[in-house]
Design a protein around this motif. Structure first.
Motif, mmCIF file in Angstrom:
data_model
loop_
_atom_site.group_PDB
_atom_site.id
_atom_site.type_symbol
_atom_site.label_atom_id
_atom_site.label_comp_id
_atom_site.label_asym_id
_atom_site.label_seq_id
_atom_site.Cartn_x
_atom_site.Cartn_y
_atom_site.Cartn_z
ATOM 1 N N LYS A 214 0.858 -1.188 0.000
ATOM 2 C CA LYS A 214 0.000 0.000 0.000
ATOM 3 C C LYS A 214 0.894 1.237 0.000
ATOM 4 O O LYS A 214 1.907 1.287 0.692
ATOM 5 N N GLU A 218 -3.111 5.012 0.495
ATOM 6 C CA GLU A 218 -3.913 3.819 0.779
ATOM 7 C C GLU A 218 -3.794 3.425 2.244
ATOM 8 O O GLU A 218 -4.769 2.994 2.866
ATOM 9 N N THR A 222 -6.841 3.149 5.830
ATOM 10 C CA THR A 222 -7.159 1.950 6.618
ATOM 11 C C THR A 222 -7.288 2.307 8.090
ATOM 12 O O THR A 222 -6.429 3.007 8.650
ATOM 13 N N THR A 408 -11.581 -6.759 8.844
ATOM 14 C CA THR A 408 -11.161 -6.240 7.556
ATOM 15 C C THR A 408 -10.350 -7.224 6.720
ATOM 16 O O THR A 408 -10.406 -7.216 5.508
ATOM 17 N N GLU A 409 -9.562 -8.090 7.401
ATOM 18 C CA GLU A 409 -8.639 -8.939 6.639
ATOM 19 C C GLU A 409 -8.673 -10.395 7.088
ATOM 20 O O GLU A 409 -7.702 -11.131 6.932
#
Length: 413
Positions: A214, A218, A222, A408-409
């Motif tokens: 990123k 970016e 987050t 999120t991941e």
């Protein structure tokens, strides 16, 4: 020689550079004789407190060039960036040997050297970590640990130079030596190829590509970034607070003589270094966030020991500063690898430079709180309680990190 072997040479060069850059932690050795020197040109007596702004600014401006220099490091490699940073750092130190006022010292040491330091320091760590995908925690710990080790090695050297000459000559000599070492080492560094994979190591299959490479824009989008930077601020707060006033705490709270207080500063610095290397190594095995959470819990015990200290409790004081030193070092050692884990290696110089703002905030507010409370109370106990609150906040943030990451991941950390 293949790159897997040559990378160790690059690591040694980065460590040699950081050993010079870490001299900022030895500021207190310069501060007292410099205050006496500048008093000759002032209309009143200057103290180390009057010079504290110099150290504060030197720490505060670092992220500016860590970010801007990081951009060029990620694009073109470390040679020109670290050479430029080393030139600024060395020339700033040399110029500090010619100043006649606090304002000029702010310019030479605080701004010029501080900006040069940030430019070179961010690039050395990022360069080393990029070459060691298989040992990110350990390498982050070693490179930042060597930076901290300077505060153990340099004070007796500077003290000897000051005793043999004076503080202005010490600035000039140290500046020339560091300029040659940093700029000379930079000439042999190479950028890490984007496709480099160390021989005999296979990247983990469970690493999600979305967490990698990123850019800074970016990264800032987050939520995990904001949790990480606040965690860094909380984790570094107590260490920066106590490092800035360690000698004064030893003398005012414990009743130590100056020589013993100087030893306490060295002990704190040594455990800071050990914490960086040990935590980096451990984080490769148990995970970054688990290591940071453990450090925060341990820090609370160290601060509790310091809170209970009073005149004559030497053993308890050493225990407290040793534990706080280890925990502060843990954050400084783990975060370079932690940042790469989350946002990738490609743009790490810029990304880590932005993340380092969390450290700069701790470097500003920690010492400020310590000074203000001692001025108001004539004691440090309330400052230790405030630092405890920051540790608790940091622990809460580590739990929040896990929750957000799971959402999120898919929980990969």
């Amino acid at each position: 020689m293949n790159l897997t072997k040559k990378r160790w040479i690059y690591l040694v060069l980065c460590c040699l550079i950081n050993l010079c850059l870490g001299s900022i932690y030895a500021w207190s050795v310069f501060a007292t004789p410099m205050a006496e020197h500048l008093t000759k040109f002032a209309h009143h007596t200057l103290t180390t407190g009057d010079l504290a702004i110099v150290y504060t600014i030197a720490n505060a401006v670092g992220p500016i060039t860590m970010i801007s220099g990081g951009f060029f490091n990620d694009k073109f490699g470390p040679k020109a960036v670290i050479f430029t940073g080393g030139l600024m750092f060395g020339l700033g130190l040399i110029a500090s040997g010619f100043v006649h006022s606090v304002g000029m010292l702010v310019l030479t040491y605080g701004i010029i050297s501080g900006l040069g330091l940030g430019m070179a320091y961010g690039s050395t760590i990022s360069t080393a970590v990029k070459f060691f995908q298989d040992k990110r925690g350990l390498i982050g710990g070693i490179t930042t640990g060597i930076y901290g080790l300077s505060s153990v090695i340099l004070p007796p050297v500077v003290t000897a130079i000051v005793a043999a000459t004076d503080v202005t000559m010490a600035f000039k000599i140290i500046g020339i030596v560091f300029l040659v070492i940093v700029c000379g080492s930079a000439l042999f560094l190479k950028p890490c190829p984007n496709d480099f994979v160390p021989e005999g190591w296979t990247p983990p299959v469970n690493v999600k590509s979305s967490a990698h490479d990123k850019n800074w824009k970016e990264m800032l989008k987050t939520p995990i970034f904001y949790i990480m930077i606040l965690t860094l601020t909380c984790g570094a707060f107590s260490g920066m607070m106590i490092i800035s006033q360690a000698s004064g705490v030893a003398m005012n709270m414990i009743g130590m003589v100056p020589a013993s207080a100087a030893l306490a500063v060295s002990v704190l610095a040594l455990f800071n270094v050990l914490g960086r290397i040990a935590a980096g190594f451990i984080s490769d095995r148990i995970g970054r966030i688990n290591t940071l959470a453990g450090a925060l819990v341990l820090s609370m015990f160290g601060l509790g020991a310091l809170y209970l200290c009073h005149q004559g409790t030497v053993a308890l004081f050493y225990l407290g500063i040793a534990v706080v030193g280890i925990c502060f070092g843990s954050f400084m050692g783990v975060f370079p690898g932690f940042t790469v884990d989350r946002f990738g290696a490609k743009n790490n110089s810029v990304n880590y430079g932005i993340m380092f703002i969390g450290f700069a905030l701790a470097g500003y507010f920690g010492p400020s709180v310590m000074r203000s409370i001692f001025a108001a109370d004539g004691a440090y106990q309330r400052a230790f309680l405030i630092a405890l609150v920051f540790d608790i906040a940091g622990i809460i943030l580590t739990f929040l990190y896990r929750v957000v990451l799971n959402k999120t991941e898919g929980g990969n950390h």
